[in-house]
Design a protein around this motif. Structure first.
Motif, PDB file in Angstrom:
ATOM      1  N   ASN A   1     -27.300 -26.393 -18.704  1.00 29.47           N
ATOM      2  CA  ASN A   1     -26.716 -25.612 -19.796  1.00 29.47           C
ATOM      3  C   ASN A   1     -25.857 -24.467 -19.265  1.00 29.47           C
ATOM      4  O   ASN A   1     -24.774 -24.190 -19.782  1.00 29.47           O
TER       5      ASN A   1
ATOM      6  N   GLN B   1     -22.638 -25.918 -17.910  1.00 28.11           N
ATOM      7  CA  GLN B   1     -21.748 -26.341 -18.987  1.00 28.11           C
ATOM      8  C   GLN B   1     -21.049 -25.139 -19.633  1.00 28.11           C
ATOM      9  O   GLN B   1     -19.858 -25.201 -19.941  1.00 28.11           O
ATOM     10  N   SER B   2     -21.767 -24.045 -19.810  1.00 23.58           N
ATOM     11  CA  SER B   2     -21.139 -22.866 -20.393  1.00 23.58           C
ATOM     12  C   SER B   2     -20.102 -22.280 -19.438  1.00 23.58           C
ATOM     13  O   SER B   2     -19.041 -21.833 -19.859  1.00 23.58           O
ATOM     14  N   GLU B   3     -20.399 -22.305 -18.137  1.00 21.62           N
ATOM     15  CA  GLU B   3     -19.415 -21.838 -17.159  1.00 21.62           C
ATOM     16  C   GLU B   3     -18.180 -22.724 -17.161  1.00 21.62           C
ATOM     17  O   GLU B   3     -17.053 -22.231 -17.075  1.00 21.62           O
ATOM     18  N   LEU B   4     -18.365 -24.042 -17.271  1.00 23.97           N
ATOM     19  CA  LEU B   4     -17.229 -24.961 -17.334  1.00 23.97           C
ATOM     20  C   LEU B   4     -16.384 -24.701 -18.573  1.00 23.97           C
ATOM     21  O   LEU B   4     -15.143 -24.760 -18.518  1.00 23.97           O
ATOM     22  N   GLN B   5     -17.021 -24.419 -19.678  1.00 25.14           N
ATOM     23  CA  GLN B   5     -16.294 -24.133 -20.911  1.00 25.14           C
ATOM     24  C   GLN B   5     -15.459 -22.859 -20.743  1.00 25.14           C
ATOM     25  O   GLN B   5     -14.293 -22.826 -21.133  1.00 25.14           O
ATOM     26  N   LEU B   6     -16.050 -21.831 -20.146  1.00 28.45           N
ATOM     27  CA  LEU B   6     -15.309 -20.589 -19.917  1.00 28.45           C
ATOM     28  C   LEU B   6     -14.124 -20.822 -18.980  1.00 28.45           C
ATOM     29  O   LEU B   6     -13.030 -20.291 -19.199  1.00 28.45           O
TER      30      LEU B   6
ATOM     31  N   GLY C   1     -12.518 -23.625 -18.616  1.00 30.65           N
ATOM     32  CA  GLY C   1     -11.522 -24.388 -19.375  1.00 30.65           C
ATOM     33  C   GLY C   1     -10.690 -23.480 -20.269  1.00 30.65           C
ATOM     34  O   GLY C   1      -9.474 -23.645 -20.386  1.00 30.65           O
ATOM     35  N   GLU C   2     -11.343 -22.517 -20.913  1.00 33.87           N
ATOM     36  CA  GLU C   2     -10.618 -21.575 -21.760  1.00 33.87           C
ATOM     37  C   GLU C   2      -9.679 -20.710 -20.930  1.00 33.87           C
ATOM     38  O   GLU C   2      -8.536 -20.458 -21.326  1.00 33.87           O
ATOM     39  N   GLU C   3     -10.148 -20.271 -19.772  1.00 39.08           N
ATOM     40  CA  GLU C   3      -9.308 -19.462 -18.889  1.00 39.08           C
ATOM     41  C   GLU C   3      -8.112 -20.275 -18.404  1.00 39.08           C
ATOM     42  O   GLU C   3      -6.990 -19.780 -18.345  1.00 39.08           O
ATOM     43  N   GLU C   4      -8.346 -21.544 -18.086  1.00 35.61           N
ATOM     44  CA  GLU C   4      -7.253 -22.417 -17.650  1.00 35.61           C
ATOM     45  C   GLU C   4      -6.213 -22.567 -18.758  1.00 35.61           C
ATOM     46  O   GLU C   4      -5.012 -22.509 -18.507  1.00 35.61           O
TER      47      GLU C   4
END
Length: 186
Positions: A127, A130-135, A137-140
């Motif tokens: 979890n 996944q939250s780090e990946l989402q962040l 992705g948003e930064e990208e």
């Protein structure tokens, strides 16, 4: 041979083809006027005025290119610094994971995780990742939008969309005044 630098690419793409003589020579510009007006010295003056306006725009784009190159350098330094920090913390994170899994003393004979106790720990780690990946992705997406905005604003010069939207009207008004002046002298 080293690949071309960001400065060289942007300059050759945006600055070199943007000079007025590259787009239209004085002779070609003169030929756009009626034959009886082509000998007027006002045409040369008008061309020089357009050239100075164009040069001012090219100069402002050159400043923006320098700013972009500097921003790119700072971004690369920031990425390298972040990478170094992440590598330094990796070891600390591994030690922390071992401490959580095996207790505070490595290689102790104390109680270790079994299959039932490790699953919740792994789910928590999943979890968190996944939250780090989402962040990330948003930064990208934000960085991509910023880069696209910069490229779009710089390509306006390449395709003739100038920052001065009234330039076309000003040129037409100047040409009309030139024609009236020529007619008045004839």
């Amino acid at each position: 041979m080293a690949p071309p630098s960001e400065l060289k690419i942007l300059s050759s793409y945006l600055l070199i083809p943007a000079q007025l003589p590259t787009i239209i020579s004085l002779q070609e510009f003169t030929e756009l006027f009626p034959a009886k007006l082509q000998s007027s010295p006002h045409i040369r003056t008008l061309y020089r005025d357009l050239q100075s306006q164009r040069n001012a725009i090219v100069d402002s784009v050159a400043v923006e290119i320098e700013d972009q190159v500097q921003s790119g350098r700072e971004l690369r330094r920031s990425i390298a610094r972040t990478r170094r920090l992440n590598e330094a913390h990796e070891y600390e994170e591994e030690v922390e994971i071992e401490r959580l899994l095996f207790g505070s003393v490595p290689n102790s004979k104390g109680e270790k995780h079994n299959i039932l106790s490790i699953i919740p720990e792994l789910e928590g780690a999943i979890n968190q990742l996944q939250s780090e990946l989402q962040l990330l992705g948003e930064e990208e997406a934000l960085l991509q939008a910023s880069i696209e905005k910069t490229v779009d604003s710089m390509s306006d010069l390449r395709y003739g969309r100038l920052a001065n939207g009234k330039l076309r009207d000003d040129v037409l008004e100047g040409l009309t005044n030139l024609q009236e002046t020529c007619k008045a002298k004839n």
